[in-house]
Design an enzyme around this catalytic site. Structure first.
Site, mmCIF file in Angstrom:
data_model
loop_
_atom_site.group_PDB
_atom_site.id
_atom_site.type_symbol
_atom_site.label_atom_id
_atom_site.label_comp_id
_atom_site.label_asym_id
_atom_site.label_seq_id
_atom_site.Cartn_x
_atom_site.Cartn_y
_atom_site.Cartn_z
ATOM 1 N N GLY A 56 0.791 -1.221 0.000
ATOM 2 C CA GLY A 56 0.000 0.000 0.000
ATOM 3 C C GLY A 56 0.824 1.272 0.000
ATOM 4 N N CYS B 286 -0.547 1.050 -9.191
ATOM 5 C CA CYS B 286 -0.490 0.367 -7.891
ATOM 6 C C CYS B 286 -1.872 -0.180 -7.555
ATOM 7 C CB CYS B 286 -0.027 1.302 -6.780
ATOM 8 S SG CYS B 286 -0.035 0.464 -5.178
ATOM 9 N N GLY C 200 7.899 -11.251 -13.349
ATOM 10 C CA GLY C 200 8.355 -12.621 -13.137
ATOM 11 C C GLY C 200 9.701 -12.991 -13.708
#
Lengths: 263, 301
Positions: free
Chosen positions: B73, B131, B245
């Site tokens: 956050g 985000c 990834g």
């Protein structure tokens, strides 16, 4: 801190589902202090993906030891490693226990595998003070390192939930009994174990005005303060919410118990 | 002949195409004892907001198959403390440093960009419109073409620094968002941010994360990331920084093959802090072995 490949020098199943590994890592042990941890890569596969943090159980010239309980996939795979296998580890990490050399009797309080960092601390503290350890667990097989502490000349008291060893009760019961009858005030307390135990420990320490340091356990990703994944609530009177999130990995894992916001 | 692995992101020249991702590398100093920072193409700093942010409740992370969910956050100290406490340390970092900025309104993005534009130690800005873990701003901008354009355009007017826009994968058509960012004035695009996900603890019947949902990262997301980078590379002509990834130089090559100019290393840093260094070296070794002198020659057949 350093990242290195450490050979497993010894492996011991100290109790059912509990293992001790001695790792060849003199470059880590030379800088390590009790309460710090190492971040261990268990497999080169992607499951489990992340490293696992383990508090340092012993610091020796040849390296460090860790003591752990099998709780999931990562610790199960680690328990299947053999002597001679190699592990990619980073350490020493975090802030350990603060130790004052002119201290009175030090009281260590462990819940279950929470004895892990307290053994390294006991080895250090006993060089200049009397050490007592109070160990609690569900049952007698979960009481670890009993003989090892006694071999150091440390007074050990035990509590089990089922009364199978020591008193029937919990480690904090032993602490209350000891402090209630002790003539010396404000004895320093060091704790490690499950959060509910640490919360009660903190309350008792405050009642007896004892300085108290506790080592926290949490999930971690980076282990070096970068990801902010492992935070805990710390009292911050100047913040509008009265707390701030601090990182267990670099601001801890050992905190002054008064700093923790338990709500 | 030694292969040239330097790349250009707008006016920004990187010594190699490997960056460390925002939120995964702190402010660089956290890793300085473990990593030779000079071997990285650059570092993207932890996201900066105008005001200090406490971040989300704990627990914030949970490991999932071949990945992890996070709901940090955007915990950060806010712009003014960043300028006081972190900025002075950045000039010592021996590689490019890119600041990641996030706002609750387009005006907040612009205000942060203006403040950071003339600061020594910062080579470029990355606009975080992706985000997934904040209730205002963040991903909500990156899920809307008009808002994407508006934020980027407003920031563009405040800075001459190279501008990278970080895109969210949590959209229906990422190419259209990418085009909006470029129309707004982006010099480059970076993608993907994390995929919104969730994990349940069947013992307690509660979500593992206190925030309930979080962003999925790690090797599990790589095929999705690669597909989206490929789509965006076809749609725009600005440089694209591929991420999602990447664990190895081989993973990085896949992104370069579909058109990425550079790559960004996120979760891999947690697994192996030296991942970025090793990937940069791995790309160089691959080029030597295959007698490739120019990185741009690595392209899909």
């Amino acid at each position: 801190m350093i990242q290195l490949t450490a050979k497993i020098l010894e492996k011991e199943e100290v109790a059912p589902d509990h293992y001790r590994l001695a790792l060849d890592a003199p470059l880590i042990s030379k800088d390590a202090s009790p309460g710090q941890f190492v971040h261990v890569k268990i497999t080169s596969q992607y499951m489990p993906l992340l490293r696992r943090p383990f508090s340092i159980h012993r610091i020796t010239p040849s390296g460090i030891e860790i003591l752990f309980r099998v709780v999931g996939t990562g610790t199960r795979l680690l328990s299947e490693k053999r002597q001679g296998d190699e592990l990619d580890i980073i350490g020493p990490l975090g802030h350990g226990f603060k130790v004052k050399e002119n201290t009175f009797t030090a009281i260590l309080v462990a819940g279950g595998v929470g004895v892990a960092p307290l053994f390294a601390l006991a080895e250090r503290l006993r060089q200049f003070t009397e050490v007592r350890i109070l160990i609690g667990s569900k049952t007698k097989t979960g009481i670890l390192c009993l003989e090892k502490f006694e071999a150091l000349g440390i007074n050990v008291q035990v509590a089990t939930d089922d009364g199978s060893l020591g008193i029937k009760g919990v480690a904090t019961d032993l602490l209350e009994d000891f402090l209630a009858t002790s003539a010396s005030p404000r004895l320093p307390i060091y704790g490690c174990g499950p959060m509910p135990m640490l919360r009660i420990l903190t309350e008792i320490a405050q009642l007896y005005s004892s300085p108290c340091q506790i080592s926290l356990e949490t999930n971690m990703a980076c282990g070096v303060g970068a990801c902010l994944g492992c935070v805990t609530k710390i009292v911050a009177p100047n913040s509008s919410s009265n707390f701030e999130y601090k990182r267990v990995c670099v601001d801890g894992p050992v905190f002054d118990a008064r700093e923790i916001l338990w709500r | 002949m030694e292969p040239d692995i330097s790349v250009s992101i707008g006016k920004l020249r990187l010594k190699n195409p490997v960056l460390c991702a925002s939120g995964c590398f702190g402010y660089g100093q956290e890793y300085a004892e473990l990593v030779d920072l000079s071997m990285l193409g650059g570092i993207i700093l932890k996201g900066i907001t105008l005001k200090e942010r406490q971040g989300n409740p704990m627990p914030r992370i949970i490991e999932t198959p071949a990945g992890m969910l996070n709901s940090v956050g955007l915990q950060n100290m806010g712009l003014s403390r960043f300028l006081r406490e972190k900025l002075p340390l950045l000039s010592n970092i021996p590689t490019a440093v890119i600041a990641n900025i996030c706002g609750e309104t387009p005006e907040e993005y612009a205000a942060i960009a203006k403040e950071l534009s003339d600061k020594a130690g910062i080579s470029a800005l990355e606009i975080n419109i992706s985000c997934p873990n904040v209730s205002h701003g963040g991903m909500s901008f990156g899920q809307d073409m008009m808002l994407t354009f508006e934020v980027v355009n407003l920031v563009r007017k405040q800075t001459s620094l190279p501008l990278i826009v970080k895109l969210s994968p949590n959209v229906t058509d990422i190419a259209s968002i990418a085009k909006a960012a470029v129309d707004g004035g982006a010099d480059a695009l970076s993608l993907i941010n994390t995929l919104l996900g969730m994990a349940m603890d069947i013992k307690t019947k509660k979500p593992y994360l206190a925030n309930i949902t979080g962003g999925l990262s790690g090797p599990a997301v790589k095929p999705v990331a690669l597909r989206m980078v490929w789509e965006v590379c076809k749609a725009v002509s600005v440089p694209v920084i591929g991420q999602g990834g990447i664990m190895s130089w081989e993973d990085s090559l896949e992104f370069l093959l579909v058109g990425a100019t550079a790559v960004c290393i996120g979760t891999a840093n947690f697994v192996n802090p030296k991942a970025g260094m090793e990937i940069a070296q791995g790309i160089k070794d691959y080029m030597k072995q295959h007698k490739i002198i120019d990185l741009r020659k690595i392209r899909m057949m």
